[in-house]
Design an enzyme around this catalytic site. Structure first.
Site, PDB file in Angstrom:
ATOM      1  N   THR B   1       0.851  -1.213   0.000  1.00 24.17           N
ATOM      2  CA  THR B   1       0.000   0.000   0.000  1.00 24.17           C
ATOM      3  C   THR B   1       0.878   1.251   0.000  1.00 24.17           C
ATOM      4  O   THR B   1       1.914   1.271   0.637  1.00 24.17           O
ATOM      5  CB  THR B   1      -0.871   0.022   1.277  1.00 24.17           C
ATOM      6  OG1 THR B   1      -1.567  -1.207   1.373  1.00 24.17           O
ATOM      7  CG2 THR B   1      -1.860   1.172   1.263  1.00 24.17           C
ATOM      8  N   ARG B  29     -11.814  -9.481  -2.691  1.00 25.45           N
ATOM      9  CA  ARG B  29     -11.629  -8.902  -1.336  1.00 25.45           C
ATOM     10  C   ARG B  29     -11.369  -7.408  -1.438  1.00 25.45           C
ATOM     11  O   ARG B  29     -10.571  -6.959  -2.264  1.00 25.45           O
ATOM     12  CB  ARG B  29     -10.455  -9.610  -0.656  1.00 25.45           C
ATOM     13  CG  ARG B  29     -10.132  -9.096   0.757  1.00 25.45           C
ATOM     14  CD  ARG B  29      -8.962  -8.166   0.743  1.00 25.45           C
ATOM     15  NE  ARG B  29      -8.579  -7.710   2.083  1.00 25.45           N
ATOM     16  CZ  ARG B  29      -7.684  -6.764   2.310  1.00 25.45           C
ATOM     17  NH1 ARG B  29      -7.099  -6.185   1.286  1.00 25.45           N
ATOM     18  NH2 ARG B  29      -7.381  -6.381   3.519  1.00 25.45           N
ATOM     19  N   ASP B  32      -9.063  -1.624   3.241  1.00 26.06           N
ATOM     20  CA  ASP B  32      -9.389  -0.310   3.801  1.00 26.06           C
ATOM     21  C   ASP B  32      -9.089   0.843   2.849  1.00 26.06           C
ATOM     22  O   ASP B  32      -9.681   1.915   2.946  1.00 26.06           O
ATOM     23  CB  ASP B  32      -8.581  -0.111   5.098  1.00 26.06           C
ATOM     24  CG  ASP B  32      -7.080  -0.100   4.808  1.00 26.06           C
ATOM     25  OD1 ASP B  32      -6.517  -1.173   4.554  1.00 26.06           O
ATOM     26  OD2 ASP B  32      -6.497   0.997   4.768  1.00 26.06           O
ATOM     27  N   GLY B  52      -1.528  -1.271   6.357  1.00 23.96           N
ATOM     28  CA  GLY B  52      -1.365  -2.358   7.324  1.00 23.96           C
ATOM     29  C   GLY B  52      -2.477  -3.366   7.170  1.00 23.96           C
ATOM     30  O   GLY B  52      -2.932  -3.640   6.057  1.00 23.96           O
ATOM     31  N   GLY B  54      -5.771  -4.405   6.700  1.00 22.52           N
ATOM     32  CA  GLY B  54      -6.978  -3.688   6.269  1.00 22.52           C
ATOM     33  C   GLY B  54      -8.183  -3.940   7.142  1.00 22.52           C
ATOM     34  O   GLY B  54      -8.920  -3.010   7.482  1.00 22.52           O
TER      35      GLY B  54
END
Lengths: 196, 131
Positions: B1, B29, B32, B52, B54
């Protein structure tokens, strides 16, 4: 009113044994992106343009988990997601499940500015991308050899990994700690797992 | 990310986050990063981008939480970041970067390391990975 400020990240949860040369690569990319943002801010670009510009740079470089260099699904494919938000009017745009869009953050911004919606996903996001004429690429453009190896490790361990960057299997000298302490769990270096 | 947060000279905040998600994740899936208020948030107080685990960030609505404790508890930016990382993640592992409308920059994480860099107009600049 203070002056401008900027921060970038490339992911949390880093393998403590990450080789030094890969740490240096990461710091170089972060510094390059900071400097890109700083010169944009000094040229009076608005905040929304600067965050898009910097995240595009991070998506294009394969080092971190986004755009090219994205983590792989259990099928070995790439499904990317992104969002962007500007604070004054709290407008935002987001996409999920995109597989051919070179810069998902720019598609998210188009959702915010060129559609009546805030969030488009999967086939709808892909259709919108084609309508908007954003740059596309085949899914294998986003797949790197590093991540194919990471996926194999994860499958062996039957694990789901978040942003760990574990060194390639050929351990080099700076991974001495790993060699000295080859503690494995399910055949993987213990450092791969999130600390319990 | 990956993520970027910015406040410009006019005091306008913005945030952006982009990711490939989790290695070996199920197809379909969603984490966040695209969820506003969880992985990304910006308002007239601050801009936040998270990374991190999610699922933990989603449950904590982590990014909005930073703005909320600034708004309702009157915390400064770094205090707000430290508070949500310490008290809102349960057992989850995550990190975040944030800027405030008055030109502050802050970050925090409880995972093992976070790739991050930050700079302010008065010349401060830092790039790091570990604590």
């Amino acid at each position: 009113m203070g002056g401008w400020a900027i921060a970038v990240h490339g992911g949390a949860g880093v393998d403590p044994n990450l080789p030094l040369h890969r740490q240096e690569e990461a710091k170089k990319l972060l510094t390059r992106c900071l400097n890109l943002g700083i010169s944009a801010l000094n040229s009076n670009l608005p905040a929304i343009d600067v965050v898009e510009l910097v995240v595009r740079e991070l998506e294009t470089d394969p080092l971190f988990n986004s755009g090219r260099g994205s983590a792989l699904t259990e099928k070995g494919t790439v499904e990317m997601e992104a969002s962007i938000m500007e604070g004054t009017k709290r407008k935002y745009g987001a996409v999920s499940g995109v597989t051919t869009v070179k810069n998902p953050v720019s598609l998210a911004r188009l959702v915010m500015e060129k559609s009546p919606h805030s969030y488009l996903a999967f086939a709808g996001a892909e259709d919108f991308a084609r309508q908007q004429g954003v740059e596309l690429a085949e899914n294998d453009y986003f797949i790197t050899q590093d991540n194919v190896e990471m996926l194999n490790l994860a499958k062996e361990a039957n694990a789901i990994l978040f942003d760990y960057r574990i060194p390639t299997t050929a351990l080099d000298s700076s991974c001495a700690a790993e060699v000295d302490n080859p503690m494995l769990m399910n055949g993987l270096p213990i450092s791969v797992y999130a600390p319990e | 990310t990956v993520g970027c947060v910015v406040v410009d000279k006019e005091g306008r905040c913005a945030a952006a986050t982009s990711t490939g998600g989790l290695m070996n994740k199920r197809s379909g899936r969603i984490g966040d990063s695209p969820i506003i208020g969880a992985g990304t948030y910006a308002c007239n107080l601050c801009g936040v981008s998270c990374t991190g685990e999610g699922e933990a960030i989603l449950r904590a609505t982590l990014a909005r939480e930073v703005a909320a404790v600034m708004e309702y508890k009157g915390l400064r930016l770094q205090e707000a970041v430290d508070f949500v990382i310490k008290d809102r993640l349960d057992e989850g592992k995550a990190g975040l970067i944030a800027v405030s409308t008055n030109g502050e920059v802050a970050y925090g994480f409880n995972a093992s390391g976070m790739f991050r860099g930050c700079a302010t107009e008065d010349g401060f600049m830092e790039v790091g990975i570990w604590e």
